[in-house]
Design a protein around this motif. Sequence first.
Motif, PDB file in Angstrom:
ATOM      1  N   LEU A 377      26.261  56.178  19.661  1.00 28.80           N
ATOM      2  CA  LEU A 377      27.411  55.403  19.206  1.00 28.80           C
ATOM      3  C   LEU A 377      28.723  56.156  19.422  1.00 28.80           C
ATOM      4  CD1 LEU A 377      26.055  53.745  15.952  1.00 28.80           C
ATOM      5  CD2 LEU A 377      26.326  52.741  18.214  1.00 28.80           C
ATOM      6  N   VAL A 378      28.687  57.487  19.280  1.00 27.91           N
ATOM      7  CA  VAL A 378      29.892  58.272  19.564  1.00 27.91           C
ATOM      8  C   VAL A 378      30.263  58.144  21.036  1.00 27.91           C
ATOM      9  CG1 VAL A 378      30.801  60.616  19.738  1.00 27.91           C
ATOM     10  CG2 VAL A 378      29.601  59.902  17.669  1.00 27.91           C
ATOM     11  N   ASP A 379      29.264  58.244  21.903  1.00 27.44           N
ATOM     12  CA  ASP A 379      29.511  58.109  23.340  1.00 27.44           C
ATOM     13  C   ASP A 379      30.062  56.721  23.663  1.00 27.44           C
ATOM     14  OD1 ASP A 379      28.507  57.395  26.251  1.00 27.44           O
ATOM     15  OD2 ASP A 379      28.561  59.577  26.147  1.00 27.44           O
ATOM     16  N   ALA A 380      29.446  55.697  23.058  1.00 24.50           N
ATOM     17  CA  ALA A 380      29.925  54.330  23.293  1.00 24.50           C
ATOM     18  C   ALA A 380      31.358  54.163  22.796  1.00 24.50           C
ATOM     19  CB  ALA A 380      29.001  53.333  22.598  1.00 24.50           C
ATOM     20  N   ALA A 381      31.674  54.768  21.648  1.00 25.46           N
ATOM     21  CA  ALA A 381      33.025  54.647  21.095  1.00 25.46           C
ATOM     22  C   ALA A 381      34.054  55.336  21.988  1.00 25.46           C
ATOM     23  CB  ALA A 381      33.066  55.232  19.685  1.00 25.46           C
ATOM     24  N   THR A 382      33.691  56.502  22.559  1.00 27.41           N
ATOM     25  CA  THR A 382      34.633  57.181  23.451  1.00 27.41           C
ATOM     26  C   THR A 382      34.869  56.366  24.716  1.00 27.41           C
ATOM     27  OG1 THR A 382      32.859  58.481  24.474  1.00 27.41           O
ATOM     28  CG2 THR A 382      33.980  59.453  22.585  1.00 27.41           C
ATOM     29  N   ARG A 383      33.836  55.689  25.206  1.00 28.76           N
ATOM     30  CA  ARG A 383      34.017  54.824  26.381  1.00 28.76           C
ATOM     31  C   ARG A 383      34.921  53.637  26.032  1.00 28.76           C
ATOM     32  NH1 ARG A 383      29.990  56.059  30.261  1.00 28.76           N
ATOM     33  NH2 ARG A 383      28.470  57.542  29.430  1.00 28.76           N
ATOM     34  N   ALA A 384      34.711  53.081  24.832  1.00 38.76           N
ATOM     35  CA  ALA A 384      35.563  51.973  24.413  1.00 38.76           C
ATOM     36  C   ALA A 384      37.008  52.428  24.262  1.00 38.76           C
ATOM     37  CB  ALA A 384      35.050  51.389  23.099  1.00 38.76           C
ATOM     38  N   GLY A 385      37.209  53.648  23.740  1.00 39.01           N
ATOM     39  CA  GLY A 385      38.557  54.169  23.597  1.00 39.01           C
ATOM     40  C   GLY A 385      39.250  54.360  24.932  1.00 39.01           C
ATOM     41  N   ALA A 386      38.465  54.795  25.942  1.00 39.32           N
ATOM     42  CA  ALA A 386      39.048  54.978  27.275  1.00 39.32           C
ATOM     43  C   ALA A 386      39.457  53.642  27.894  1.00 39.32           C
ATOM     44  CB  ALA A 386      38.058  55.703  28.174  1.00 39.32           C
ATOM     45  N   ASP A 387      38.741  52.574  27.535  1.00 30.83           N
ATOM     46  CA  ASP A 387      39.038  51.251  28.109  1.00 30.83           C
ATOM     47  C   ASP A 387      40.125  50.492  27.349  1.00 30.83           C
ATOM     48  OD1 ASP A 387      37.116  51.758  29.956  1.00 30.83           O
ATOM     49  OD2 ASP A 387      35.539  50.619  28.966  1.00 30.83           O
ATOM     50  N   ALA A 388      40.379  50.914  26.107  1.00 33.66           N
ATOM     51  CA  ALA A 388      41.303  50.153  25.256  1.00 33.66           C
ATOM     52  C   ALA A 388      42.749  50.405  25.658  1.00 33.66           C
ATOM     53  CB  ALA A 388      41.091  50.522  23.792  1.00 33.66           C
ATOM     54  N   ALA A 389      43.575  49.443  25.364  1.00 27.38           N
ATOM     55  CA  ALA A 389      45.006  49.592  25.621  1.00 27.38           C
ATOM     56  C   ALA A 389      45.595  50.619  24.660  1.00 27.38           C
ATOM     57  CB  ALA A 389      45.706  48.247  25.455  1.00 27.38           C
ATOM     58  N   THR A 390      46.641  51.290  25.097  1.00 25.04           N
ATOM     59  CA  THR A 390      47.278  52.320  24.283  1.00 25.04           C
ATOM     60  C   THR A 390      47.763  51.737  22.957  1.00 25.04           C
ATOM     61  OG1 THR A 390      48.013  53.446  26.287  1.00 25.04           O
ATOM     62  CG2 THR A 390      49.104  54.050  24.227  1.00 25.04           C
ATOM     63  N   GLY A 391      47.348  52.418  21.875  1.00 22.53           N
ATOM     64  CA  GLY A 391      47.794  51.986  20.557  1.00 22.53           C
ATOM     65  C   GLY A 391      46.919  50.939  19.905  1.00 22.53           C
ATOM     66  N   SER A 392      45.948  50.376  20.618  1.00 21.31           N
ATOM     67  CA  SER A 392      45.077  49.348  20.039  1.00 21.31           C
ATOM     68  C   SER A 392      43.759  49.973  19.594  1.00 21.31           C
ATOM     69  CB  SER A 392      44.805  48.241  21.061  1.00 21.31           C
ATOM     70  OG  SER A 392      44.101  48.758  22.175  1.00 21.31           O
ATOM     71  N   ARG A 393      43.118  49.345  18.636  1.00 21.57           N
ATOM     72  CA  ARG A 393      41.835  49.838  18.139  1.00 21.57           C
ATOM     73  C   ARG A 393      40.737  49.402  19.101  1.00 21.57           C
ATOM     74  NH1 ARG A 393      39.507  51.790  13.517  1.00 21.57           N
ATOM     75  NH2 ARG A 393      37.389  51.080  13.038  1.00 21.57           N
ATOM     76  N   PRO A 394      39.933  50.358  19.591  1.00 16.19           N
ATOM     77  CA  PRO A 394      38.915  50.008  20.595  1.00 16.19           C
ATOM     78  C   PRO A 394      37.785  49.183  20.013  1.00 16.19           C
ATOM     79  CG  PRO A 394      38.686  52.300  19.933  1.00 16.19           C
ATOM     80  CD  PRO A 394      39.942  51.798  19.283  1.00 16.19           C
ATOM     81  N   THR A 395      37.232  48.306  20.837  1.00 16.61           N
ATOM     82  CA  THR A 395      36.069  47.502  20.465  1.00 16.61           C
ATOM     83  C   THR A 395      34.893  47.930  21.329  1.00 16.61           C
ATOM     84  OG1 THR A 395      37.423  45.601  19.841  1.00 16.61           O
ATOM     85  CG2 THR A 395      35.109  45.178  20.346  1.00 16.61           C
ATOM     86  N   VAL A 396      33.794  48.281  20.682  1.00 18.66           N
ATOM     87  CA  VAL A 396      32.595  48.727  21.399  1.00 18.66           C
ATOM     88  C   VAL A 396      31.814  47.498  21.849  1.00 18.66           C
ATOM     89  CG1 VAL A 396      30.439  50.023  21.220  1.00 18.66           C
ATOM     90  CG2 VAL A 396      32.497  50.854  20.056  1.00 18.66           C
ATOM     91  N   THR A 397      31.591  47.394  23.152  1.00 21.60           N
ATOM     92  CA  THR A 397      30.862  46.256  23.716  1.00 21.60           C
ATOM     93  C   THR A 397      29.447  46.662  24.097  1.00 21.60           C
ATOM     94  OG1 THR A 397      31.500  46.718  26.004  1.00 21.60           O
ATOM     95  CG2 THR A 397      33.038  45.409  24.666  1.00 21.60           C
ATOM     96  N   ALA A 398      28.635  45.673  24.457  1.00 23.37           N
ATOM     97  CA  ALA A 398      27.265  45.941  24.889  1.00 23.37           C
ATOM     98  C   ALA A 398      27.247  46.819  26.134  1.00 23.37           C
ATOM     99  CB  ALA A 398      26.533  44.624  25.153  1.00 23.37           C
ATOM    100  N   ALA A 399      28.244  46.658  27.010  1.00 23.84           N
ATOM    101  CA  ALA A 399      28.315  47.489  28.221  1.00 23.84           C
ATOM    102  C   ALA A 399      28.537  48.953  27.858  1.00 23.84           C
ATOM    103  CB  ALA A 399      29.432  46.986  29.132  1.00 23.84           C
ATOM    104  N   HIS A 400      29.367  49.212  26.846  1.00 16.67           N
ATOM    105  CA  HIS A 400      29.589  50.592  26.409  1.00 16.67           C
ATOM    106  C   HIS A 400      28.303  51.190  25.845  1.00 16.67           C
ATOM    107  CE1 HIS A 400      33.956  49.142  25.788  1.00 16.67           C
ATOM    108  NE2 HIS A 400      33.880  49.800  26.930  1.00 16.67           N
ATOM    109  N   VAL A 401      27.582  50.414  25.046  1.00 18.78           N
ATOM    110  CA  VAL A 401      26.329  50.901  24.460  1.00 18.78           C
ATOM    111  C   VAL A 401      25.293  51.141  25.551  1.00 18.78           C
ATOM    112  CG1 VAL A 401      24.441  50.345  22.890  1.00 18.78           C
ATOM    113  CG2 VAL A 401      26.788  49.777  22.250  1.00 18.78           C
ATOM    114  N   GLU A 402      25.225  50.244  26.534  1.00 17.93           N
ATOM    115  CA  GLU A 402      24.268  50.395  27.622  1.00 17.93           C
ATOM    116  C   GLU A 402      24.536  51.683  28.398  1.00 17.93           C
ATOM    117  OE1 GLU A 402      20.889  49.224  29.521  1.00 17.93           O
ATOM    118  OE2 GLU A 402      21.879  48.083  27.938  1.00 17.93           O
ATOM    119  N   ALA A 403      25.803  51.943  28.692  1.00 17.22           N
ATOM    120  CA  ALA A 403      26.161  53.174  29.402  1.00 17.22           C
ATOM    121  C   ALA A 403      25.841  54.405  28.562  1.00 17.22           C
ATOM    122  CB  ALA A 403      27.645  53.148  29.771  1.00 17.22           C
TER     123      ALA A 403
END
Length: 680
Positions: A377-403
Motif C-alpha cells: 500500500l505504501v508503494d501504491a500510494a507513492t505511485r498515486a502521489g507521483a501521478d497526482a496533480a500538484t497540491g491535490s490529494r492522491p487517489t490510489v487506483t487498481a492500476a497503482h495496486v497492481e504495479a
Amino acid sequence: MTIRLTLADPEHVSVPTPAAGVVRFAPATRRRAGVDVGGTVRVEGGATTAAAVGEDAPSLSTDTVLAGDAVRRNADAEAGTSVTVAPVDPVRARRVAVVPNAFSLEGDADALSRALDGRVLTADDRIEAALFGGNITVPLTVADIDPAGPAVVTAETTVAVRDPDDRHRWDAAAALDATSVGGLDDELAALRRLVAVPRSASPGIRPPAGVLVHGPRGVGKTRLIRRVAADAGLSIHEVDPADCERRDALSAVLRAAADDAPAIIHVPDLEAAAPNPDQAGGDRRRSRLAWLLDRVRDRDDELVVVGEATHDDAVDPALRRGGRFDAEIRVPIPGPDGRRAILSIHAADLDLAPNVDLNTVAARTHGYTGADLEAVLVDAATRAGADAATGSRPTVTAAHVEAALDAVAPTTLREVTVERPSLTYRDIGGLAAAKREVIRTVEWPLRYSGLFDRLAVDAPTGVLLSGPPGTGKTMLAKAVANSTDANFFAVDGPELMDRYVGESERGVREVFERARRVAPSVVFLDEVDALAPARAETDTGAAERVVSQLLTELDGLSPRGSVAVLAATNRPDAVDPALLRPGRIEKRVAIPCPDAEARAEILDIHLADVPTRGVDVAAVARRAAGYTGSDLAAVVREAALLAMEDHLRADDRPDDADLVVEGSHLERALAVTEQSVDPD
C-alpha cells in the motif's frame, strides 16, 4: 519503485564508504529506483531504516547498493545480503528522543540538535553524533520520533535526551494507536491470557517466567506484544541482544522493570541473544538470559520475559523449558481473512478509488506478511502521489495496486525458492480421466474447502501419479498449482537423499515447513519410489527414517494447512505400502501412454505456434503408436530441425518467411526418433 539489491562490501569496492546515514548507487540503479541525489530511500533487511542518497558511484555494480556500518546495522543486514530499497518522502521531525548507549549525556541539547541536523531518522535507529567539534563521538539510540519516521531533523526539531537507565523502556500506552493488529485475534488472546490475565487472577497465580513468540519476519510479533502491553497497562523494557552476554546490563534492565512493575522485559532477537549451538556450529555464546529468566521466576514482582524469534528451533534449547520460556506462541503468515483485516488497517488513511477491491487483493497475496501488505500500500500510494496533480490529494487506483504487487515480493518467498508454474490444463493433451481425478482430489480441497466442511468429510490427503516416463505426470502437477494460484515445490527423490544421518529426513521436514509458510502450495514428490522405497527391501536405516518422516508429515502431526501433496513414480510397486494407505497418499491416478486421439491433441499443442504446410496430424498420430507426450515433443523438435536443414541447403535459398514444417518432415522425424517406452 521498490527494487531488491545486494549490499556491497565496502572493503571490496573502490568507492569510498558514504557518510553515516547515506547510501550510494550506480547512476542507472538510482534512476531505476526513481530517486534523485539528495533524496531519501527506505532500506529494508531484517529491519527497516532510512538513508539519504549520496553522489552517484559509476563504478558500482547495478545490482548493488553501498552503505556504511550504521545503515547496515539499522537495516539488520550484512554486506553480501539482499535488501529492498524504495524512495520515501521524509517528514519534518517535531520531536526526537535519543538515549546514550553507554553513559549519561549532560550538557547543551542544542549542540546535539546541531549534530543531528539534516539526518533522516527512524525509531530504534542506532546512530552516532559528533560533539565538541568532532572530538567526541557519542553512540545513541533513537527511542522515539514524532511524527513517526522516516523524519528529518531540522533546526526546529526538539531533541530530548533520556536517561540511560531508562533506555530500555517503551511506553506502550502512549503508542496504543501505533499498535493496531489485524488478523491475529487468536494469538492476541493467547498472549493476553499468558501475560495479562494472571495479574488479575487469584493470589498465587502469576505470569509465566517467559513466553516465546515466534514466526516469520514481518508477521506482527512486535505489534502483538506491544498491543497486549498497551491493553493491560504494562510497560515494556527492551533488551539489546548484544547486552545478553553481560550480567550487569541485564541486572540494570531487571531493576528498571521491577521499579516499573507490572512490566514486560522484551528480547526482540532471541536467535542472536541465545542461538542454538547445534545450528551455530557448536558455538554456545555466554548468554545470561537463563540467569535473567531464573531471577524473574524467583521474584514476587509482576514481571514476565517475552522473547521474539523468527525460527523457534534457532533458540538455545536450554531456554525452551519449564521455568524459563514456559509457553510458546507461533504467529503464522496471515490467511485471506487476516490479510483483509491488515489491508483495512493500513488503507484507513488512503483515498482508494472505487475499483480497488481489498478482498481481491487479499485473495491474491498468498504468502504476504503484514509488513509486506503495508509495503504494497505504501508503494501504491507513492505511485498515486507521483501521478497526482500538484497540491491535490492522491487517489490510489487498481492500476497503482497492481504495479505495487508486481514490485513488492512477499518476504516468505525471498527466503525460499519456489516456482509459480505457467502451465495450464490446456497445455496437456489427452489425459482427460487423469485430469478429472487430480482436479477433484487436489484442486477442490484448495479451492472449495467450505464444501468439504458443509458435507463434514475430510479432503483427500495426497495423490500418486503413476505411469511411464514422459507421459505428463510433472506437467499435470504444475497445471494444478497454476490453476489454484498455489506455490509449487518440486522435490526430486534421489536429490533429497543424503548419506549423513538425519540430513535426508531434515530435508523432508524443511520442504513441508516451507510449503506451510507460503500456503496454499503443492508439494510434488517426483520419483517417490527413490525417496520412500518399500522398507523390507532396504539394507540401511536411512530410507526407513525418511519414510517415517514422510508419514509424520502426511499424518498431520505438524498441521499442513492448505498444502496439497502429489507424488509420481514409474514403479508404484516399489513405493512403501505404508505411504499409500487411506489418510496419506491415498488416491492413485494412472497416467497411461496416450492413445491415437490423445496423441493428436498433444501434436496439436506442440504445433500450435509452428508454421506448417500439408500436415495431417491425425495420420502422424496413428503412426506414432506407443509414443509418449515427451516423445511427440521430440518428434516436433526434430521435424523443425529437418525443415531448417532443408531450407539452409537449398540451392536457390528461399526467403526465411517461407520456412515451414511440412508433413514429410514429421514423417522423417518419426523414422529417426525412437519411443522412450518399451511397448512390452
